[in-house]
Design an enzyme around this catalytic site. Structure first.
Site, PDB file in Angstrom:
ATOM      1  N   ASP A 178      67.758  23.367  44.158  1.00 45.38           N
ATOM      2  CA  ASP A 178      66.936  22.237  44.590  1.00 45.38           C
ATOM      3  C   ASP A 178      67.510  21.269  45.498  1.00 45.38           C
ATOM      4  O   ASP A 178      68.913  21.054  45.254  1.00 45.38           O
ATOM      5  CB  ASP A 178      66.024  21.413  43.584  1.00 45.38           C
ATOM      6  CG  ASP A 178      65.071  20.616  44.061  1.00 45.38           C
ATOM      7  OD1 ASP A 178      63.823  20.949  44.071  1.00 45.38           O
ATOM      8  OD2 ASP A 178      65.395  19.380  44.583  1.00 45.38           O
ATOM      9  N   ASP A 184      63.010  22.613  48.662  1.00 46.95           N
ATOM     10  CA  ASP A 184      62.958  21.620  49.656  1.00 46.95           C
ATOM     11  C   ASP A 184      64.431  21.603  50.010  1.00 46.95           C
ATOM     12  O   ASP A 184      64.912  20.840  51.086  1.00 46.95           O
ATOM     13  CB  ASP A 184      62.912  20.231  48.774  1.00 46.95           C
ATOM     14  CG  ASP A 184      63.474  19.985  47.795  1.00 46.95           C
ATOM     15  OD1 ASP A 184      64.366  21.149  47.312  1.00 46.95           O
ATOM     16  OD2 ASP A 184      63.288  19.088  47.041  1.00 46.95           O
ATOM     17  N   HIS A 207      67.456  17.927  45.533  1.00 45.99           N
ATOM     18  CA  HIS A 207      67.946  16.793  44.826  1.00 45.99           C
ATOM     19  C   HIS A 207      68.788  16.928  43.563  1.00 45.99           C
ATOM     20  O   HIS A 207      68.393  18.215  43.160  1.00 45.99           O
ATOM     21  CB  HIS A 207      66.531  16.109  44.151  1.00 45.99           C
ATOM     22  CG  HIS A 207      65.509  15.488  45.471  1.00 45.99           C
ATOM     23  ND1 HIS A 207      64.759  16.500  45.932  1.00 45.99           N
ATOM     24  CD2 HIS A 207      65.601  14.462  46.109  1.00 45.99           C
ATOM     25  CE1 HIS A 207      63.849  15.911  46.990  1.00 45.99           C
ATOM     26  NE2 HIS A 207      64.282  14.708  46.984  1.00 45.99           N
ATOM     27  N   TYR A 263      58.192  21.061  49.862  1.00 47.34           N
ATOM     28  CA  TYR A 263      57.091  20.207  50.526  1.00 47.34           C
ATOM     29  C   TYR A 263      56.875  20.610  51.969  1.00 47.34           C
ATOM     30  O   TYR A 263      55.952  19.901  52.495  1.00 47.34           O
ATOM     31  CB  TYR A 263      57.699  18.754  50.476  1.00 47.34           C
ATOM     32  CG  TYR A 263      58.213  18.308  49.355  1.00 47.34           C
ATOM     33  CD1 TYR A 263      57.439  17.958  48.262  1.00 47.34           C
ATOM     34  CD2 TYR A 263      59.488  18.421  48.817  1.00 47.34           C
ATOM     35  CE1 TYR A 263      57.609  17.684  47.121  1.00 47.34           C
ATOM     36  CE2 TYR A 263      59.878  18.130  47.567  1.00 47.34           C
ATOM     37  CZ  TYR A 263      59.237  17.838  46.599  1.00 47.34           C
ATOM     38  OH  TYR A 263      59.502  17.328  45.603  1.00 47.34           O
ATOM     39  N   HIS A 302      64.341  16.691  36.920  1.00 46.25           N
ATOM     40  CA  HIS A 302      64.858  15.344  36.783  1.00 46.25           C
ATOM     41  C   HIS A 302      64.584  14.764  35.435  1.00 46.25           C
ATOM     42  O   HIS A 302      65.049  13.641  35.136  1.00 46.25           O
ATOM     43  CB  HIS A 302      64.037  14.520  37.993  1.00 46.25           C
ATOM     44  CG  HIS A 302      64.326  14.905  39.254  1.00 46.25           C
ATOM     45  ND1 HIS A 302      65.642  14.792  39.666  1.00 46.25           N
ATOM     46  CD2 HIS A 302      63.656  15.266  40.472  1.00 46.25           C
ATOM     47  CE1 HIS A 302      65.787  15.298  40.982  1.00 46.25           C
ATOM     48  NE2 HIS A 302      64.331  15.700  41.602  1.00 46.25           N
TER      49      HIS A 302
END
Length: 598
Positions: free
Chosen positions: A49, A142, A51, A182, A12
């Protein structure tokens, strides 16, 4: 091949700003370093990922030397980072148009079939055409089952499959860099599966039926439509799909499950139970002690093989071999019986879990008979599903039962035909693009849909494959089969072909196919013809969001195969006489038994 655990994650982070727990964009820095210090010109970044890695996208969106692929939870813009440029129609800027590939997941619950379909129908066609010199993976887990952020259903072994599919690129130069994750148990098992694949261990078979979700197919279709103007590999697969308008609309849509809410807690608990059951199954499937064995007496002296490849000397018991040999006149000679005994012995080692894959040679006149015996012997030893890929002058046994236990794919001749859903014939394409199209859009979807216990890859007389093509085919078939591949060559084959097949079945990367050349009109038409015939039954062939169904036990079928079983698609439910037991908006299952009609 390398895996590295770096904290904090990085995808990110942007040029001048930290973002989303990310300070330094580790993968972007690695790509820049590879360019500046090692002179690389083409780098593929795969971001799995959950995200969107908008930081990587912003850094390389105008750079045609970096192909960036990201799938991510999007939900029409209502999932973080809430960006319209995370949608499928964001394809890059300026000279970099076409080199940013966003695959938005618009619903939660995506699983193994959805992830593999995205690779086969989007990422890998572009990647082969791009021909990267290095593959960097933003490996966020995740996106795995049990993770509270992703709420997806992909199991840990799926990441082993994704990794191995990437290892056929860039000469096997793949580096996985840890990003998010997570759920500690899911994270650790997924990382373990990825690292084992990087080390060359075979991937465990995938669990569950390989039926992509409707929403996943819609997303895949949108990405293919957005990138068809930029990539020949997508243009050669048939009529150009039409891109729907952007679905970005963060307002006016159902809210996602709230962290800490009862719905999320219940979903997380269910995922944890499912994950533990899957892990118990995985632990019952130990890796075979021998990764690769060869029985190639006529070719052994000229081969240069990895040091831990087993040169097999054994043979099956004489009485058993002779009993099988009596089934065929072609097996009456001493030479044929000797070859058959070695093959049965090697086959038993694979079926018993002592050997992962094997390579053997057969006398040319006896190849068809030996292949028939290998099929029958495997079924008699308890194999449930056998995939046979026969290349060259190798006829399917006329009395082989079309009962769903064997899937025969013949690569020969000039005509494409689906003689049944378990007997498919296809001419060998004449260009690199045609061959890749054939493997990625037909062979691998069929293999993943069938989920074989064992693959028999037979290269007969006049098979026509170049060494690089045979190596790529073997390397890719090794993935859906969980490493269990037995390759049969005629004894007249060049030692170089045997050597390269042994290397890829051992887990090494195949050589490059060379420059990408688009498929011929004839090859394109043949593939389209077969796909139209087969995609209603083999769901992994589909690339558009069509209503689908399957029969018992996840095997290909139609909605009419079992009146008590219906497929609930993501946008609602496929109903039989309106008998759904709950409202569509409350249905979280991908499929469920419904009451039979009265």
């Amino acid at each position: 091949m390398l895996s590295t655990s770096i904290r904090p994650p990085g995808h990110h982070s942007q040029r001048a700003a930290a973002n989303g727990f990310c300070m330094f964009n580790n993968v972007a820095i690695a790509a820049k370093h590879a360019q500046r210090e090692h002179g690389l010109h083409r780098i593929l970044i795969v971001d799995w990922d959950i995200h969107h890695g908008q930081g990587i996208q912003y850094i390389f969106e105008d750079d045609p030397s970096v192909l960036y692929f990201s799938w991510h939870r999007y939900e029409h813009g209502r999932f973080w980072p809430y960006l319209p440029e995370s949608d499928a129609d964001a394809v890059g800027q300026g000279r970099g148009r076409g080199f940013t590939v966003n695959l938005p997941w618009n619903q939660v619950g995506m699983g193994n079939a959805d992830y593999v379909a995205a690779f086969l129908h989007v990422l890998l066609p572009l990647a082969f055409e791009f021909d990267p010199e290095l593959v960097l993976v933003s490996a966020g887990f995740d996106s795995a089952i049990g993770d509270p952020e992703g709420q997806m259903q992909a199991t840990p072994e799926c990441f082993a499959h994704l990794t191995q599919l990437l290892q056929v690129l860039a000469g096997g130069r793949v580096c996985a860099v840890l990003e998010g994750g997570y759920h500690l148990e899911s994270l650790s098992e997924s990382v373990c599966m990825t690292v084992r694949s990087l080390l060359g261990d075979p991937a465990p078979p995938l669990s569950g039926p390989m039926v992509p979700r409707h929403s996943a197919l819609e997303s895949i279709q949108s990405v293919r439509a957005a990138h068809a103007p930029h990539w020949l590999s997508l243009q050669q697969q048939g009529s150009t799909p039409v891109l729907s308008p952007s679905t970005y609309s963060p307002e006016g849509r159902p809210s996602p499950l709230l962290p800490g809410g009862p719905e999320l807690k219940a979903a997380a608990a269910q995922a944890t139970v499912a994950l533990r059951a899957l892990l118990d199954q995985l632990h019952l499937r130990p890796t075979p002690p021998v990764r690769m064995a060869v029985a190639l007496t006529p070719l052994d002296t000229a081969l240069v093989l990895p040091p831990d490849v087993l040169h097999q000397e054994g043979s099956s018991p004489k009485e058993e071999t002779q009993a099988w040999a009596r089934l065929h006149e072609a097996l009456a000679t001493e030479e044929a019986v000797t070859a058959l005994g070695k093959i049965l012995y090697l086959l038993d080692g694979i079926l018993d879990g002592q050997v992962s894959s094997g390579l053997t040679a057969t006398p040319a006149p006896a190849t068809v008979a030996i292949l028939d015996v290998a099929l029958r012997h495997s079924l008699s030893r308890g194999a449930q599903r056998l995939l046979c890929v026969a290349v060259g002058q190798l006829d399917r046994p006329s009395d082989l039962a079309d009962d769903g236990r064997t899937l025969w794919l013949s690569v020969r001749g000039k005509e494409a035909a689906a003689l049944s859903i378990f007997h498919v014939s296809m001419p060998l394409p004449g260009t690199t693009g045609g061959f890749l199209n054939f493997v990625l859009a037909l062979v691998l979807p069929l293999a993943y849909g069938f989920q074989p216990d064992l693959v028999l890859l037979a290269l007969g007389t006049a098979h026509g494959l170049r060494e690089s093509q045979a190596a790529l085919l073997a390397a890719l078939l090794r993935v859906p089969a969980g490493g269990r591949v037995l390759a049969l060559l005629v004894e007249e084959s060049a030692p170089q072909l045997a050597g390269v097949l042994a290397q890829v079945l051992h887990g090494e990367a195949p050589p490059s196919l060379g420059p990408f050349c688009v498929a011929s009109p004839g090859d394109k038409q043949a593939l389209m013809h077969l796909r139209r015939q087969l995609e209603s039954q083999w769901k992994m062939l589909q690339v558009a969001g069509e209503t689908r169904g399957y029969g018992l036990h996840g095997m290909p079928g139609t909605l009419g195969d079992n009146p008590a079983l219906e497929l609930r698609v993501d946008s609602g439910c496929v109903l039989r006489a309106g008998r759904c037991p709950e409202p569509a908006q409350q249905c979280q299952a991908d499929c469920a038994p419904l009451p039979a009609p009265a």
